[in-house]
Design an enzyme around this catalytic site. Structure first.
Site, PDB file in Angstrom:
ATOM      1  N   ARG A 103       0.877  -1.182   0.000  1.00  0.00           N
ATOM      2  CA  ARG A 103       0.000   0.000   0.000  1.00  0.00           C
ATOM      3  C   ARG A 103       0.904   1.218   0.000  1.00  0.00           C
ATOM      4  O   ARG A 103       1.714   1.382   0.924  1.00  0.00           O
ATOM      5  CB  ARG A 103      -0.924  -0.004   1.210  1.00  0.00           C
ATOM      6  CG  ARG A 103      -1.681   1.284   1.387  1.00  0.00           C
ATOM      7  CD  ARG A 103      -2.795   1.202   2.405  1.00  0.00           C
ATOM      8  NE  ARG A 103      -3.926   0.456   1.898  1.00  0.00           N
ATOM      9  CZ  ARG A 103      -5.161   0.514   2.402  1.00  0.00           C
ATOM     10  NH1 ARG A 103      -5.410   1.296   3.443  1.00  0.00           N
ATOM     11  NH2 ARG A 103      -6.141  -0.184   1.889  1.00  0.00           N
ATOM     12  N   HIS A 130      -7.324   0.965  -6.470  1.00  0.00           N
ATOM     13  CA  HIS A 130      -7.586   0.070  -5.332  1.00  0.00           C
ATOM     14  C   HIS A 130      -8.263  -1.205  -5.872  1.00  0.00           C
ATOM     15  O   HIS A 130      -9.445  -1.449  -5.632  1.00  0.00           O
ATOM     16  CB  HIS A 130      -8.476   0.781  -4.309  1.00  0.00           C
ATOM     17  CG  HIS A 130      -8.497   0.136  -2.963  1.00  0.00           C
ATOM     18  ND1 HIS A 130      -7.735  -0.969  -2.632  1.00  0.00           N
ATOM     19  CD2 HIS A 130      -9.221   0.425  -1.848  1.00  0.00           C
ATOM     20  CE1 HIS A 130      -7.974  -1.307  -1.381  1.00  0.00           C
ATOM     21  NE2 HIS A 130      -8.868  -0.483  -0.883  1.00  0.00           N
ATOM     22  N   GLN A 133     -10.283  -3.902  -3.700  1.00  0.00           N
ATOM     23  CA  GLN A 133     -11.583  -3.444  -3.221  1.00  0.00           C
ATOM     24  C   GLN A 133     -12.681  -3.726  -4.246  1.00  0.00           C
ATOM     25  O   GLN A 133     -13.722  -4.303  -3.921  1.00  0.00           O
ATOM     26  CB  GLN A 133     -11.514  -1.930  -2.940  1.00  0.00           C
ATOM     27  CG  GLN A 133     -12.814  -1.356  -2.459  1.00  0.00           C
ATOM     28  CD  GLN A 133     -13.178  -1.851  -1.070  1.00  0.00           C
ATOM     29  OE1 GLN A 133     -12.384  -1.776  -0.160  1.00  0.00           O
ATOM     30  NE2 GLN A 133     -14.394  -2.376  -0.906  1.00  0.00           N
ATOM     31  N   ASP A 221     -17.283   7.074  -1.622  1.00  0.00           N
ATOM     32  CA  ASP A 221     -16.040   6.925  -0.857  1.00  0.00           C
ATOM     33  C   ASP A 221     -15.774   8.280  -0.201  1.00  0.00           C
ATOM     34  O   ASP A 221     -16.440   9.276  -0.516  1.00  0.00           O
ATOM     35  CB  ASP A 221     -14.902   6.516  -1.810  1.00  0.00           C
ATOM     36  CG  ASP A 221     -13.588   6.231  -1.080  1.00  0.00           C
ATOM     37  OD1 ASP A 221     -13.602   6.080   0.159  1.00  0.00           O
ATOM     38  OD2 ASP A 221     -12.542   6.174  -1.757  1.00  0.00           O
ATOM     39  N   CYS A 261     -16.549   1.631   0.291  1.00  0.00           N
ATOM     40  CA  CYS A 261     -15.389   0.772   0.568  1.00  0.00           C
ATOM     41  C   CYS A 261     -14.980   0.825   2.037  1.00  0.00           C
ATOM     42  O   CYS A 261     -14.304  -0.085   2.514  1.00  0.00           O
ATOM     43  CB  CYS A 261     -14.228   1.168  -0.330  1.00  0.00           C
ATOM     44  SG  CYS A 261     -13.769   2.896  -0.161  1.00  0.00           S
ATOM     45  N   ARG A 289     -13.777  -8.770   1.255  1.00  0.00           N
ATOM     46  CA  ARG A 289     -12.352  -8.531   1.003  1.00  0.00           C
ATOM     47  C   ARG A 289     -11.555  -9.790   1.352  1.00  0.00           C
ATOM     48  O   ARG A 289     -10.621 -10.183   0.651  1.00  0.00           O
ATOM     49  CB  ARG A 289     -11.847  -7.355   1.855  1.00  0.00           C
ATOM     50  CG  ARG A 289     -12.454  -6.001   1.525  1.00  0.00           C
ATOM     51  CD  ARG A 289     -11.970  -5.475   0.194  1.00  0.00           C
ATOM     52  NE  ARG A 289     -10.520  -5.375   0.133  1.00  0.00           N
ATOM     53  CZ  ARG A 289      -9.790  -4.371   0.632  1.00  0.00           C
ATOM     54  NH1 ARG A 289     -10.390  -3.338   1.187  1.00  0.00           N
ATOM     55  NH2 ARG A 289      -8.474  -4.359   0.534  1.00  0.00           N
TER      56      ARG A 289
HETATM   57  N1  NVA Z   1     -10.000   6.696  -1.302  1.00  0.00           N
HETATM   58  C1  NVA Z   1      -9.672   6.229   0.023  1.00  0.00           C
HETATM   59  C2  NVA Z   1      -9.882   4.754   0.111  1.00  0.00           C
HETATM   60  C3  NVA Z   1      -9.623   4.148   1.457  1.00  0.00           C
HETATM   61  C4  NVA Z   1      -9.801   2.671   1.465  1.00  0.00           C
HETATM   62  C5  NVA Z   1      -8.236   6.604   0.341  1.00  0.00           C
HETATM   63  O1  NVA Z   1      -7.382   6.456  -0.535  1.00  0.00           O
HETATM   64  O2  NVA Z   1      -7.976   7.054   1.455  1.00  0.00           O
HETATM   65  N1   CP Z   2     -11.400  -0.282   2.196  1.00  0.00           N
HETATM   66  C1   CP Z   2     -10.146  -0.366   2.660  1.00  0.00           C
HETATM   67  O1   CP Z   2      -9.200  -0.639   1.939  1.00  0.00           O
HETATM   68  O2   CP Z   2     -10.030  -0.134   4.002  1.00  0.00           O
HETATM   69  P1   CP Z   2      -8.674   0.014   4.827  1.00  0.00           P
HETATM   70  O3   CP Z   2      -8.071   1.331   4.471  1.00  0.00           O
HETATM   71  O4   CP Z   2      -9.117  -0.061   6.256  1.00  0.00           O
HETATM   72  O5   CP Z   2      -7.756  -1.119   4.470  1.00  0.00           O
END
Ligand code: NVA
Ligand code: CP
Length: 304
Positions: A103, A130, A133, A221, A261, A289
């Site tokens: 990540r 992502h 997801q 989101d 998500c 997930r």
């Molecule tokens: N768009 C959000 C998704 C979190 C799972 C982020 O990148 O923070």
């Molecule tokens: N939806 C998702 O990826 O959540 P986290 O940021 O908690 O992993």
């Protein structure tokens, strides 16, 4: 040759269907308490530059359920935090691990890591995409609506990493995806254009009510993604007309589901009535997930 999942476009439509089939099988085995441990002796690395609840715990739990092990790494505790290159880190970790999920902020970090790693690399979220997801969300859509073929998805809010993965998916499966965003916050133009060239049915509009008309899925989101906290005030102003409310849900197709998500910023992109209401499938999304990522790890390790 090793396979990576950096973006949904790395998979063919048939591979996506194969993954979904296996996610459903693995969910059933787990529900029935039947152990399935083909990954004894295998180790997944989890290297996360950003916080995570669902991704981190679902990869860990999933790997344990499959008989494997997980090593969690935060960049600040690795030599990468002191200047060791991504390429050298990728080469070294490939000698210890069987597969790794990353990540990152920049998507280029994952691409660079993957190009120097000799093990499969999974994108566990970057600023651009992502994929885990959205693949898992397909399991939830199938469970809730019976199928995804021909459905209309309305993505309301920020054209962020989750939105870009929806655009990718529309290039692989037969569905229509509408994005309603404030001007200037559309999903990346090149991502949409590439998907459209590959046959995706995508519309980008600037009005939430227009996008949800006839939609079976209303998706949103957060308005401020990880790494964007400095833009918080201007984003809250720009996105105010894009909140998912009961009034917006009423304009969608009867029986439409609400998806997010997570994590949710309740009262910003969605009201409590919607996320806690009968149309919401967000907890199933979070659970799926686990099942989808177990299938993904098995596929990349050539076990299915
Ligand atoms: N768009 C959000 C998704 C979190 C799972 C982020 O990148 O923070
Ligand atoms: N939806 C998702 O990826 O959540 P986290 O940021 O908690 O992993």
């Amino acid at each position: 040759m090793k396979r990576d999942l950096l973006c949904i476009l790395d998979l063919s439509g048939d591979e996506i269907l194969h993954l979904l089939e296996w996610a459903v099988k693995l969910k059933d085995l787990q529900r029935r308490g039947i152990p399935h441990r083909p990954l004894v002796g295998k180790t997944l690395g989890l290297l996360l530059e950003k916080p995570s609840t669902r991704t981190r715990v679902s990869f860990q739990a999933g790997m344990y359920q499959l008989g494997g092990e997980v090593i969690f790494m935060s960049p600040s505790e690795l030599q990468i935090g002191r200047g060791e290159t991504i390429a050298d880190t990728a080469r070294v970790l490939s000698r210890y691990l069987d597969i790794i999920a990353l990540r990152t902020y920049s998507h280029k970090t994952i691409e660079e890591f993957a190009s120097h790693a000799s093990i499969p690399v999974i994108n566990a979220l970057s600023d651009l995409y992502h994929p885990c997801q959205i693949l898992a969300d397909l399991v939830t859509i199938k469970e809730s609506l019976g199928d995804w073929k021909g459905i209309k998805v309305a993505f309301i809010g920020d054209g962020n990493n989750v939105a870009a993965s929806w655009a990718n998916l529309a290039a692989r499966l037969e569905m229509e995806v509408w994005f309603a965003t404030p001007p200037g916050y559309e999903p990346p133009h090149d991502v949409v254009e590439r998907a459209q060239k590959e046959g995706a049915r995508i519309r980008v509009v600037h009005e939430a009510f227009q996008a949800v008309e006839g939609a079976q899925v209303v998706y949103t989101d957060v308005w401020v993604s990880m790494g964007q906290d400095g833009e918080r005030e201007e984003r809250l102003r720009a996105f105010a007309p894009f909140r998912v409310t009961p009034q917006l849900m009423e304009k969608a197709n009867p029986g439409a589901i609400f998806m997010h998500c997570l994590p949710a910023h309740r009262g910003e992109e969605v009201t409590d009535e919607v996320i806690d209401g009968p149309a919401s499938v967000v907890w199933d999304q979070a659970e799926n997930r686990l099942h989808l990522q177990k299938a993904l790890v098995l596929m990349l390790l050539e076990q299915i």
